[in-house]
Design a protein around this motif. Structure first.
Motif, PDB file in Angstrom:
ATOM      1  N   ALA A   7       1.053  -0.904  -0.010  1.00  0.00           N
ATOM      2  CA  ALA A   7       0.040   0.374   0.008  1.00  0.00           C
ATOM      3  C   ALA A   7       1.137   1.229  -0.299  1.00  0.00           C
ATOM      4  O   ALA A   7       2.422   1.103   0.668  1.00  0.00           O
ATOM      5  CB  ALA A   7      -0.864  -0.259   1.166  1.00  0.00           C
ATOM      6  N   GLN A  11      -2.019   8.254   0.383  1.00  0.00           N
ATOM      7  CA  GLN A  11      -3.325   7.818   0.369  1.00  0.00           C
ATOM      8  C   GLN A  11      -3.824   8.948  -0.419  1.00  0.00           C
ATOM      9  O   GLN A  11      -4.861   8.967  -1.080  1.00  0.00           O
ATOM     10  CB  GLN A  11      -4.263   7.344   0.362  1.00  0.00           C
ATOM     11  CG  GLN A  11      -3.434   5.345   0.900  1.00  0.00           C
ATOM     12  CD  GLN A  11      -3.311   4.715  -0.481  1.00  0.00           C
ATOM     13  OE1 GLN A  11      -4.420   4.385  -1.015  1.00  0.00           O
ATOM     14  NE2 GLN A  11      -2.688   3.308  -0.271  1.00  0.00           N
ATOM     15  N   GLY A  16      -1.148  13.381  -1.558  1.00  0.00           N
ATOM     16  CA  GLY A  16      -0.613  11.778  -2.029  1.00  0.00           C
ATOM     17  C   GLY A  16       0.355  12.130  -3.291  1.00  0.00           C
ATOM     18  O   GLY A  16       0.386  13.427  -3.805  1.00  0.00           O
ATOM     19  N   TRP A  21       1.836   6.348  -6.040  1.00  0.00           N
ATOM     20  CA  TRP A  21       0.545   4.956  -6.516  1.00  0.00           C
ATOM     21  C   TRP A  21       1.331   4.571  -7.273  1.00  0.00           C
ATOM     22  O   TRP A  21       1.348   3.668  -7.644  1.00  0.00           O
ATOM     23  CB  TRP A  21       0.374   6.151  -6.931  1.00  0.00           C
ATOM     24  CG  TRP A  21      -0.659   7.398  -5.576  1.00  0.00           C
ATOM     25  CD1 TRP A  21      -0.564   6.646  -4.469  1.00  0.00           C
ATOM     26  CD2 TRP A  21      -1.395   8.128  -5.804  1.00  0.00           C
ATOM     27  NE1 TRP A  21      -1.334   8.209  -4.392  1.00  0.00           N
ATOM     28  CE2 TRP A  21      -1.515   8.672  -4.263  1.00  0.00           C
ATOM     29  CE3 TRP A  21      -2.216   9.026  -6.993  1.00  0.00           C
ATOM     30  CZ2 TRP A  21      -2.754   9.940  -4.522  1.00  0.00           C
ATOM     31  CZ3 TRP A  21      -3.011  10.287  -6.712  1.00  0.00           C
ATOM     32  CH2 TRP A  21      -2.634  10.310  -5.852  1.00  0.00           C
ATOM     33  N   SER A  66      -9.253   5.757  -0.063  1.00  0.00           N
ATOM     34  CA  SER A  66      -7.584   4.564  -0.135  1.00  0.00           C
ATOM     35  C   SER A  66      -7.341   4.499  -2.221  1.00  0.00           C
ATOM     36  O   SER A  66      -7.436   3.231  -2.193  1.00  0.00           O
ATOM     37  CB  SER A  66      -7.671   2.972   0.415  1.00  0.00           C
ATOM     38  OG  SER A  66      -9.506   2.822   0.087  1.00  0.00           O
ATOM     39  N   TYR A  69      -4.661   2.719  -3.262  1.00  0.00           N
ATOM     40  CA  TYR A  69      -4.909   1.242  -3.262  1.00  0.00           C
ATOM     41  C   TYR A  69      -5.638   0.619  -3.592  1.00  0.00           C
ATOM     42  O   TYR A  69      -5.790  -0.907  -4.468  1.00  0.00           O
ATOM     43  CB  TYR A  69      -4.820   1.648  -2.226  1.00  0.00           C
ATOM     44  CG  TYR A  69      -4.433  -0.191  -1.520  1.00  0.00           C
ATOM     45  CD1 TYR A  69      -3.317  -1.062  -1.455  1.00  0.00           C
ATOM     46  CD2 TYR A  69      -5.591  -1.108  -1.049  1.00  0.00           C
ATOM     47  CE1 TYR A  69      -3.032  -2.595  -1.009  1.00  0.00           C
ATOM     48  CE2 TYR A  69      -5.588  -2.049  -0.475  1.00  0.00           C
ATOM     49  CZ  TYR A  69      -4.614  -2.849  -0.492  1.00  0.00           C
ATOM     50  OH  TYR A  69      -4.404  -4.033  -0.643  1.00  0.00           O
TER      51      TYR A  69
END
Length: 156
Positions: A7, A11, A16, A21, A66, A69
């Motif tokens: 992860a 997020q 972020g 990512w 999230s 993820y």
């Protein structure tokens, strides 16, 4: 073959790190794709095999906080469901395990979660063996593992 993931630390969509990512997508989504490509031809040649990929409930149920993820795990789910359709004619079973919170280093640092109420890694490993215990005419395509008790401190 069993594949899991990681992860991203940040997020939040507004603050972020897209580079983080991208790295997460490479591990969570592209790695299972590459591993399937690497191992499936030999399985097809033998006329049998099983590929188990660890997804996440986040790949089935959207939630705030999230999105990066969840997107990577939605990709995993789509990959497994699609590869099943392509590889089953070669005797290859594919399955995605979609667990809730698993007591691993990835989440146990979260002070809101209670490790004793989370899914144990051994339970995910045991679930991964399911395709090996079934006959050739039965394949578990998706397996959802949920916590029996809510894993949050102070949750109702």
């Amino acid at each position: 073959m069993i594949v899991s993931g990681v992860a991203a630390e940040k997020q939040d969509i507004l603050t972020g790190d897209p580079d983080e990512w991208e790295s997460m997508l490479a591990i969570n989504t592209l790695a299972p794709m590459r591993l399937t490509r690497a191992f499936a031809p030999a399985m097809a040649k033998r006329g049998r095999g099983a590929i188990v990929t660890v997804g996440s409930l986040a790949g089935t149920f959207a939630s705030a906080g999230s999105a990066p993820y969840a997107s990577s795990k939605w990709g995993v789910r789509g990959w497994v469901l699609s590869t099943y359709e392509e590889l089953r004619k070669h005797g290859i079973n594919t399955m995605v395990i979609e667990p809730g919170f698993v007591a691993t280093d990835m989440v146990v640092h979260n002070e809101r979660l209670v490790p004793d109420k989370m899914i144990k890694p051994e339970d995910v490993a045991e679930a991964a063996l399911l395709p090996l215990h079934l006959g050739p005419n039965a394949t578990p395509l998706e397996l959802t593992l949920k916590c029996v008790l809510r894993p949050y401190k102070g949750a109702a």
